[in-house]
Design a protein around this motif. Structure first.
Motif, short mmCIF file in Angstrom:
data_model
loop_
_atom_site.label_atom_id
_atom_site.label_comp_id
_atom_site.label_asym_id
_atom_site.label_seq_id
_atom_site.Cartn_x
_atom_site.Cartn_y
_atom_site.Cartn_z
N ASN A 1 2.29 20.00 -13.86
CA ASN A 1 3.67 19.56 -13.71
C ASN A 1 3.75 18.04 -13.79
O ASN A 1 2.73 17.37 -13.73
N LEU A 2 4.96 17.54 -13.94
CA LEU A 2 5.16 16.10 -14.14
C LEU A 2 4.53 15.25 -13.05
O LEU A 2 4.01 14.17 -13.31
N TYR A 3 4.60 15.71 -11.80
CA TYR A 3 4.19 14.89 -10.66
C TYR A 3 2.80 15.23 -10.12
O TYR A 3 2.43 14.82 -9.03
N SER A 4 2.01 15.95 -10.90
CA SER A 4 0.67 16.38 -10.50
C SER A 4 -0.29 15.20 -10.36
O SER A 4 -0.20 14.21 -11.08
N TYR A 5 -1.26 15.39 -9.47
CA TYR A 5 -2.33 14.39 -9.33
C TYR A 5 -3.05 14.17 -10.65
O TYR A 5 -3.56 13.08 -10.93
N GLU A 6 -3.10 15.20 -11.49
CA GLU A 6 -3.83 15.07 -12.75
C GLU A 6 -3.15 14.11 -13.72
O GLU A 6 -3.78 13.68 -14.68
N ASN A 7 -1.91 13.73 -13.45
CA ASN A 7 -1.18 12.77 -14.28
C ASN A 7 -1.01 11.42 -13.58
O ASN A 7 -0.18 10.62 -13.99
N THR A 8 -1.77 11.20 -12.53
CA THR A 8 -1.55 10.03 -11.68
C THR A 8 -2.79 9.16 -11.54
O THR A 8 -3.89 9.66 -11.40
N PHE A 9 -2.55 7.85 -11.57
CA PHE A 9 -3.56 6.85 -11.24
C PHE A 9 -3.14 6.22 -9.92
O PHE A 9 -1.94 6.08 -9.64
N VAL A 10 -4.12 5.81 -9.12
CA VAL A 10 -3.81 5.14 -7.86
C VAL A 10 -4.53 3.81 -7.79
O VAL A 10 -5.63 3.65 -8.34
N ALA A 11 -3.90 2.87 -7.12
CA ALA A 11 -4.53 1.60 -6.78
C ALA A 11 -5.00 1.74 -5.34
O ALA A 11 -4.24 2.18 -4.47
N VAL A 12 -6.27 1.40 -5.11
CA VAL A 12 -6.83 1.51 -3.76
C VAL A 12 -7.43 0.17 -3.36
O VAL A 12 -7.95 -0.57 -4.20
N ASP A 13 -7.34 -0.13 -2.05
CA ASP A 13 -7.92 -1.38 -1.57
C ASP A 13 -9.40 -1.19 -1.27
O ASP A 13 -9.97 -0.12 -1.53
N ILE A 14 -10.02 -2.19 -0.74
CA ILE A 14 -11.46 -2.17 -0.49
C ILE A 14 -11.89 -1.06 0.46
O ILE A 14 -13.01 -0.57 0.42
N ASP A 15 -10.95 -0.61 1.31
CA ASP A 15 -11.23 0.49 2.25
C ASP A 15 -10.79 1.83 1.70
O ASP A 15 -10.68 2.80 2.45
N ASP A 16 -10.50 1.91 0.40
CA ASP A 16 -10.06 3.11 -0.30
C ASP A 16 -8.70 3.62 0.19
O ASP A 16 -8.38 4.79 0.08
N ARG A 17 -7.89 2.72 0.73
CA ARG A 17 -6.51 3.07 1.11
C ARG A 17 -5.63 2.94 -0.13
O ARG A 17 -5.70 1.94 -0.84
N ILE A 18 -4.81 3.94 -0.35
CA ILE A 18 -3.94 3.96 -1.52
C ILE A 18 -2.77 3.00 -1.29
O ILE A 18 -2.05 3.11 -0.30
N ILE A 19 -2.60 2.06 -2.24
CA ILE A 19 -1.56 1.05 -2.09
C ILE A 19 -0.59 1.05 -3.27
O ILE A 19 0.37 0.27 -3.28
N GLY A 20 -0.81 1.93 -4.25
CA GLY A 20 0.09 2.03 -5.39
C GLY A 20 -0.24 3.25 -6.21
O GLY A 20 -1.33 3.79 -6.11
N SER A 21 0.76 3.68 -7.00
CA SER A 21 0.52 4.82 -7.88
C SER A 21 1.33 4.68 -9.16
O SER A 21 2.37 4.03 -9.19
N LEU A 22 0.80 5.30 -10.21
CA LEU A 22 1.49 5.38 -11.49
C LEU A 22 1.27 6.78 -12.02
O LEU A 22 0.13 7.25 -12.08
N THR A 23 2.36 7.45 -12.37
CA THR A 23 2.28 8.79 -12.93
C THR A 23 2.77 8.72 -14.37
O THR A 23 3.85 8.19 -14.64
N GLY A 24 1.96 9.23 -15.28
CA GLY A 24 2.30 9.23 -16.70
C GLY A 24 1.61 10.37 -17.43
O GLY A 24 0.60 10.90 -16.94
#
Length: 191
Positions: free
Chosen positions: A55-78
């Motif tokens: 589906n459009l919003y699936s993890y498989e279509n998403t990239f994440v920005a993570v900080d040094i502690d692997d905390r998610i601080i941004g996302s892009l779905t395409g």
């Protein structure tokens, strides 16, 4: 000194954070889909979709920005814009079955492009170039996967986002309406 971060492919287990960030970019649309202005319900809706494939919003279509502690601080779905109708169908089925909503929003992409559906950065991480880094990552992904164009929609009421996209190299295309809001389709030719 800026906090170092990296971009990686999302996994289903990222659902503890990504839908909340993703909602920032498309709150009005999600509220229209679930027929209520309820952030918790909207995050639950996105979480269910994010954890599933196809589906459009699936993890498989998403990239994440993570900080040094692997905390998610941004996302892009395409995704491949040619698959929009196919990827939208599970969402239409979900809103019809669980929210009694038969809305079929306008198609966001005409296809023939890697389509960026949403991009968002956590409030604590804004102003650090993370959105720009996510966009460049998506453009590189599109080139590596032989797309000729990258496209996205920008709300007419968001001139700052439009300026960012123009600075990166996107051009303004036609004006379009999606679920009652007005957008410009912006695109970047890759070939």
């Amino acid at each position: 000194m800026d906090t170092p971060y990296k971009i990686r492919k999302a996994t289903a287990s990222d659902s503890h954070r990504v839908p909340e960030i993703m909602l920032q970019a498309m709150e009005d649309m999600i509220f229209r889909l679930i027929l209520k202005e309820d952030q918790q319900a909207a995050v639950q809706f996105l979480t269910q979709l994010f954890q599933q494939k196809g589906n459009l919003y699936s993890y498989e279509n998403t990239f994440v920005a993570v900080d040094i502690d692997d905390r998610i601080i941004g996302s892009l779905t395409g995704y491949d814009g040619d698959r929009f109708i196919e990827l939208r169908q599970p969402i239409l089925d979900l809103i019809a079955d669980h929210y009694a909503n038969n809305l079929i929003p306008e198609t966001e992409t005409a296809g023939g492009e890697f389509y960026i559906d949403s991009i968002a950065v956590a409030p604590i991480a804004r102003g650090k170039g993370i959105g720009t880094k996510l966009l460049h990552h998506a453009i590189t992904h599109a080139k590596e996967n032989h797309f000729n164009q990258v496209g996205l929609l920008v709300d007419l009421a968001n001139p700052n986002a439009r300026k960012l996209y123009e600075r990166i190299g996107f051009n303004i295309g036609k004006k379009t309406s999606v679920a009652g809001s007005e957008y410009y389709h912006m695109y970047m030719q890759l070939t």
